[in-house]
Design a protein around this motif. Structure first.
Motif, mmCIF file in Angstrom:
data_model
loop_
_atom_site.group_PDB
_atom_site.id
_atom_site.type_symbol
_atom_site.label_atom_id
_atom_site.label_comp_id
_atom_site.label_asym_id
_atom_site.label_seq_id
_atom_site.Cartn_x
_atom_site.Cartn_y
_atom_site.Cartn_z
ATOM 1 N N ARG A 141 -18.076 7.059 18.198
ATOM 2 C CA ARG A 141 -16.728 7.030 17.888
ATOM 3 C C ARG A 141 -15.805 8.010 18.943
ATOM 4 N N GLU A 142 -16.311 9.166 18.688
ATOM 5 C CA GLU A 142 -15.739 10.148 19.745
ATOM 6 C C GLU A 142 -15.820 9.799 21.148
ATOM 7 N N GLN A 143 -16.878 9.370 21.381
ATOM 8 C CA GLN A 143 -17.228 9.061 22.750
ATOM 9 C C GLN A 143 -16.366 8.090 23.324
ATOM 10 N N ALA A 144 -15.934 7.234 22.715
ATOM 11 C CA ALA A 144 -15.267 5.869 23.023
ATOM 12 C C ALA A 144 -13.782 6.544 23.329
ATOM 13 N N GLY A 145 -13.077 7.505 22.390
ATOM 14 C CA GLY A 145 -12.166 8.199 22.522
ATOM 15 C C GLY A 145 -11.937 8.922 23.722
ATOM 16 N N ALA A 146 -13.029 9.720 23.960
ATOM 17 C CA ALA A 146 -13.036 10.330 25.074
ATOM 18 C C ALA A 146 -13.032 9.606 26.461
ATOM 19 N N ILE A 147 -13.751 8.531 26.543
ATOM 20 C CA ILE A 147 -13.906 7.632 27.772
ATOM 21 C C ILE A 147 -12.568 6.927 27.967
ATOM 22 N N ALA A 148 -11.682 6.865 26.698
ATOM 23 C CA ALA A 148 -10.520 6.082 26.925
ATOM 24 C C ALA A 148 -9.472 7.322 27.776
ATOM 25 N N SER A 329 -7.335 2.197 22.923
ATOM 26 C CA SER A 329 -8.505 1.547 23.514
ATOM 27 C C SER A 329 -9.582 1.838 22.761
ATOM 28 N N ALA A 330 -9.727 3.223 22.166
ATOM 29 C CA ALA A 330 -10.855 3.514 21.312
ATOM 30 C C ALA A 330 -11.120 2.867 19.963
ATOM 31 N N ARG A 331 -9.639 2.636 19.360
ATOM 32 C CA ARG A 331 -9.723 1.953 18.113
ATOM 33 C C ARG A 331 -10.049 0.474 18.055
ATOM 34 N N ALA A 383 -10.166 -3.207 29.709
ATOM 35 C CA ALA A 383 -11.481 -3.611 30.520
ATOM 36 C C ALA A 383 -12.085 -2.154 30.879
ATOM 37 N N MET A 384 -11.653 -1.189 31.462
ATOM 38 C CA MET A 384 -12.164 -0.215 32.116
ATOM 39 C C MET A 384 -12.826 0.780 30.973
ATOM 40 N N PRO A 385 -12.071 1.015 29.898
ATOM 41 C CA PRO A 385 -12.842 1.949 28.970
ATOM 42 C C PRO A 385 -14.228 1.439 28.466
ATOM 43 N N ALA A 386 -14.036 0.212 28.100
ATOM 44 C CA ALA A 386 -15.057 -0.971 27.437
ATOM 45 C C ALA A 386 -16.203 -0.767 28.560
ATOM 46 N N GLY A 389 -18.106 2.550 28.872
ATOM 47 C CA GLY A 389 -18.833 2.928 27.693
ATOM 48 C C GLY A 389 -20.135 1.953 27.764
ATOM 49 N N LEU A 390 -20.157 0.666 28.097
ATOM 50 C CA LEU A 390 -21.345 -0.298 28.307
ATOM 51 C C LEU A 390 -22.305 0.294 29.463
ATOM 52 N N ALA A 391 -21.626 0.766 30.462
ATOM 53 C CA ALA A 391 -22.607 1.264 31.622
ATOM 54 C C ALA A 391 -23.390 2.607 31.028
ATOM 55 N N MET A 392 -22.572 3.718 30.462
ATOM 56 C CA MET A 392 -23.276 4.780 30.233
ATOM 57 C C MET A 392 -24.184 4.602 29.019
ATOM 58 N N SER A 393 -23.820 3.578 28.263
ATOM 59 C CA SER A 393 -24.713 3.464 27.122
ATOM 60 C C SER A 393 -26.436 2.831 27.315
ATOM 61 N N GLY A 394 -26.377 2.522 28.664
ATOM 62 C CA GLY A 394 -27.508 1.892 29.267
ATOM 63 C C GLY A 394 -28.243 3.135 29.927
ATOM 64 N N ALA A 395 -27.893 4.311 29.782
ATOM 65 C CA ALA A 395 -28.715 5.290 30.732
ATOM 66 C C ALA A 395 -29.156 6.497 29.581
ATOM 67 N N ARG A 396 -30.381 7.181 29.625
ATOM 68 C CA ARG A 396 -30.967 8.230 29.049
ATOM 69 C C ARG A 396 -30.007 9.291 29.543
ATOM 70 N N GLU A 397 -30.174 10.409 28.417
ATOM 71 C CA GLU A 397 -29.596 11.833 28.830
ATOM 72 C C GLU A 397 -30.055 12.346 30.050
ATOM 73 N N GLU A 398 -31.353 12.249 30.290
ATOM 74 C CA GLU A 398 -31.995 12.966 31.357
ATOM 75 C C GLU A 398 -31.400 12.232 32.862
ATOM 76 N N ASP A 399 -30.787 11.016 32.673
ATOM 77 C CA ASP A 399 -30.519 10.391 33.951
ATOM 78 C C ASP A 399 -28.975 10.022 33.892
ATOM 79 N N ALA A 400 -28.296 10.827 33.028
ATOM 80 C CA ALA A 400 -26.583 10.765 32.731
ATOM 81 C C ALA A 400 -26.130 11.142 33.899
ATOM 82 N N GLY A 401 -26.389 12.229 34.822
ATOM 83 C CA GLY A 401 -25.755 12.457 35.832
ATOM 84 C C GLY A 401 -25.973 11.572 37.235
ATOM 85 N N VAL A 402 -26.849 11.106 37.558
ATOM 86 C CA VAL A 402 -27.400 9.916 38.345
ATOM 87 C C VAL A 402 -26.768 8.636 37.829
#
Length: 474
Positions: A141-148, A329-331, A383-386, A389-402
């Motif tokens: 939930r916090e991540q959605a707000g930050a991405i927004a 957006s986040a809500r 569209a953009m925050p959603a 969020g979908l894109a970054m949810s598909g990556a592991r922590e060690e791959d977050a930068g790339v």
């Protein structure tokens, strides 16, 4: 008992620190996004002052886009290895210094070289931001707000750049569109050094695939160069460059599959969400960048607006985007899910672009431009925050930068592709009509109509792709 009392205080301080860190990341990102658009309205003044040729003037934009788009993936991976804070602060320093060089440039060569250096710094700064954001806010939930918040800054920054470019150029001169970055950059760098948490990184010895880095950076730079310069060369030359870029991508893919420490782990592309979101973003950003560029030209060349009035006409976009992203957006995503919010946003973007396909030669801003701009702004705010969020949810922590670098790379490629393709379409249609004896304003307006109609088809393609690929699995 004391531990129980101190815990909420410590937690509150951590929350404050994280949101302060987000503000710093947004400030650094805003500078790079503003600079991608701020020069658009100032181009005639730059050409007159420095003596650029008509074809050479395009390199004021291209010299920034090519290294920026080409280095995002490499900078994202290096951020994972040397530490994302280190990469971010180094990028801020390079970008700020290059901005000063742009501001004092007294010849075309100096300005183009300084713009290229800005592109390097912008890539270093931008590539790691999403990875840092995801690490700062792991709770959904916090991540959605930050991405927004982050998406609002990025989206509003594009339109705000058009306004600031016109205001600074008309009130002072074009040099200040670059010099304004000096106080902002210094303040952001000092704050980043003092506030952002240090991330040591995995170490250069654990993934520094330099041959792979050379291949993918060369491929991306050549791709952006091929796209942004397609209107200035014949078809055979463009196809040759595209084939060379494709060969470099193939060589890079083969190397990543075989090397022990790849720059880009190919397993990333097994993520349906990450791959699908990046593909959707290429189409969506191509539409939005096309609207900003072609829309500004329509206001100036058809409706006769000046620099400042053109920038002012775009102000409703960042206001609407900022208010909706920060306030709803986040809500909205939390209630309906990122997938549904994304589809609704893409529907509005498609409708707004289709509406612009009717802009006439004797048009009006209030009736022909503003309603479509509002539809596009609301759609993009959804569209953009959603999508992020979908894109970054598909990556592991060690791959977050790339993964962050990859997402930003597709943004640049999509924007470059949209600008190049739509501007070439508009220009070709206008020249065809002028050859048939049409009036200049009427021919120009019809060229823009064609560009907007094609953009609407591209947006519809993004909608269909998102509906098919990003549907949640039960």
């Amino acid at each position: 008992m004391s531990a129980v009392i101190e815990s909420p205080v410590r937690a509150t301080r951590t929350v404050h620190s994280r949101w302060t860190s987000l503000a710093i990341l947004c400030a650094g990102t805003l500078m790079t996004i503003l600079d991608g658009n701020i020069v658009t309205v100032a181009m005639p003044a730059i050409q007159s002052d420095l003596g650029f040729s008509a074809s050479g003037l395009a390199w004021v934009v291209n010299a920034y886009l090519i290294p920026f788009g080409g280095l995002l993936l490499l900078a994202g991976r290096l951020g994972d290895l040397v530490g994302r804070k280190r990469m971010f602060t180094a990028g801020l320093a390079v970008f700020t210094a290059a901005s000063v060089l742009c501001g004092v440039a007294d010849s075309p060569g100096v300005l183009i070289a300084a713009r290229a250096l800005q592109g390097f710094g912008g890539a270093m700064t931008t590539a790691v931001v999403l990875g840092m954001l995801v690490s700062l806010f792991p709770e959904p939930r916090e991540q959605a707000g930050a991405i927004a918040v982050f998406s609002a800054v990025g989206a509003a920054g594009g339109a705000l750049g058009t306004f600031l470019g016109g205001a600074l150029t008309e009130a002072l001169n074009w040099h200040w569109i670059f010099l304004i970055n000096l106080p902002i950059g210094v303040a952001a760098w000092v704050a980043a050094v003092r506030v952002l948490d240090r991330e040591p990184g995995a170490g250069l010895g654990r993934g520094a695939d330099y041959p792979g880095a050379a291949l993918v950076t060369g491929a991306l730079m050549l791709t952006v160069y091929t796209i942004v310069g397609s209107g200035e060369r014949d078809l055979s030359a463009t196809l040759s460059l595209a084939a060379t870029a494709a060969a470099l991508f193939v060589a890079f893919t083969v190397r990543q599959a075989r090397t022990e420490r790849p720059l880009l782990r190919l397993r990333l592309f097994r993520s349906r969400l990450l791959t699908g979101a990046n593909a959707v973003q290429v189409l969506m950003i191509a539409t939005m960048y096309g609207f900003q560029f072609i829309g500004a030209l329509y206001l100036q060349r058809v409706l006769g607006y000046g620099e400042l009035l053109t920038g002012t006409a775009f102000l409703p976009a960042p206001i609407v985007i900022g208010v909706l992203m920060l306030g709803l957006s986040a809500r909205t995503i939390g209630r309906f899910g990122a997938y549904r919010v994304l589809l609704a946003g893409l529907v509005l973007i498609t409708a707004g672009t289709a509406l612009l396909g009717r802009v006439p030669a004797q048009g009006s801003y209030m009736t022909d431009v503003l309603p479509a701009m509002l539809l596009l702004s609301v759609g993009f705010a959804a569209a953009m925050p959603a999508l992020t969020g979908l894109a970054m949810s598909g990556a592991r922590e060690e791959d977050a930068g790339v993964a962050s670098g990859l997402f930003n790379t597709t943004q640049v490629v999509g924007g470059s592709l949209g600008l190049a393709a739509l501007s070439v379409l508009a220009a070709s249609r206008t020249e065809e009509l002028l050859g048939e004896g049409a009036a200049v304003v009427a021919a120009t307006a019809e060229g823009y109509q064609l560009a907007f109609r094609v953009a609407a088809v591209v947006a519809a393609g993004a909608l269909v792709l998102a509906a098919a690929v990003l549907r949640p699995r039960r």
